[in-house]
Design a protein around this motif. Structure first.
Motif, PDB file in Angstrom:
ATOM      1  N   UNK A 108      75.837  24.476  60.839  1.00 35.22           N
ATOM      2  CA  UNK A 108      76.763  25.532  60.377  1.00 35.22           C
ATOM      3  C   UNK A 108      77.130  26.599  61.156  1.00 35.22           C
ATOM      4  N   UNK A 109      78.243  26.392  62.091  1.00 36.15           N
ATOM      5  CA  UNK A 109      78.770  27.451  63.115  1.00 36.15           C
ATOM      6  C   UNK A 109      79.490  28.552  62.567  1.00 36.15           C
ATOM      7  N   UNK A 110      79.754  28.355  61.035  1.00 35.34           N
ATOM      8  CA  UNK A 110      80.524  29.526  60.408  1.00 35.34           C
ATOM      9  C   UNK A 110      79.669  30.930  60.197  1.00 35.34           C
ATOM     10  N   UNK A 111      78.167  30.696  60.178  1.00 33.55           N
ATOM     11  CA  UNK A 111      77.383  31.948  59.830  1.00 33.55           C
ATOM     12  C   UNK A 111      77.335  32.789  61.298  1.00 33.55           C
ATOM     13  N   UNK A 112      77.076  33.961  60.751  1.00 34.87           N
ATOM     14  CA  UNK A 112      77.096  35.207  61.814  1.00 34.87           C
ATOM     15  C   UNK A 112      75.742  35.908  61.519  1.00 34.87           C
TER      16      UNK A 112
END
Length: 185
Positions: free
Chosen positions: A96-100
């Motif tokens: 999940x590369x949408x997390x920050x």
């Protein structure tokens, strides 16, 4: 009276566990660099859960890619001590590369090439034959579980005098270590 009162119904959605783990920021994917082996020397790649990680490792999927024209055998080991000096792969990312900020895995992908002998300790759980110029895929649905200090190693056996190039890739999730206080039965 209305036939359906929307305030009385809860919407329920079933999603696959890997997707759920990814949304939670606990699912990771990655691979080794090319692993060279042959002429009597072996190679390996695996997931290593360090003793102080405080997470349990759930192996969801693995692949073995054979770039050669020769088949070879791969042994799947649970909790061994593999030979050689391990190299830690940097080819790892959260699914999940949408997390920050992006989550960082505690489990590492390690590998080694041109090693002699077999792993010590642990259990050789099963074998697979990897056909030439192909990728073998296995979906395990998180059923292989390793506590801190455990490892899941794919050991690549030297088939011939030819040098083989292969790589292994993994999909896994991590959850806070399960508190064990007694037998499960």
């Amino acid at each position: 009276m209305r036939l359906f009162d929307n305030d009385r119904f809860n919407k329920a959605v079933n999603i696959p566990n890997p997707l759920y783990q990814s949304v939670q920021g606990r699912y990771f994917v990655g691979q080794t660099e090319h692993i060279c082996f042959g002429k009597g020397k072996n190679g390996w790649g695996g997931l290593v859960n360090k003793y102080k990680s405080d997470v349990d490792l759930f192996v969801n999927a693995f692949t073995i890619t054979n770039h050669s024209d020769q088949p070879f055998e791969a042994e799947i080991w649970f909790n061994p001590i593999p030979p050689g000096k391990p190299i830690i792969s940097r080819n790892v990312t959260p699914a999940n590369t949408a997390l920050s900020p992006l989550p960082k895995p505690k489990v590492k992908i390690a590998y080694s090439e041109c090693v002699e002998g077999l792993p010590r300790k642990g259990v050789m759980a099963f074998r697979r034959i990897v056909p030439p110029q192909s990728t073998l895929t296995s979906d395990e649905d998180g059923k292989f579980i390793f506590p801190p200090g455990g490892s899941f190693i794919i050991y690549l056996l030297s088939p011939t005098n030819e040098i083989i190039q292969a790589e292994v890739a993994f999909g896994w999730f991590e959850k806070e270590k399960i508190k064990r206080t007694g037998p499960l039965v």
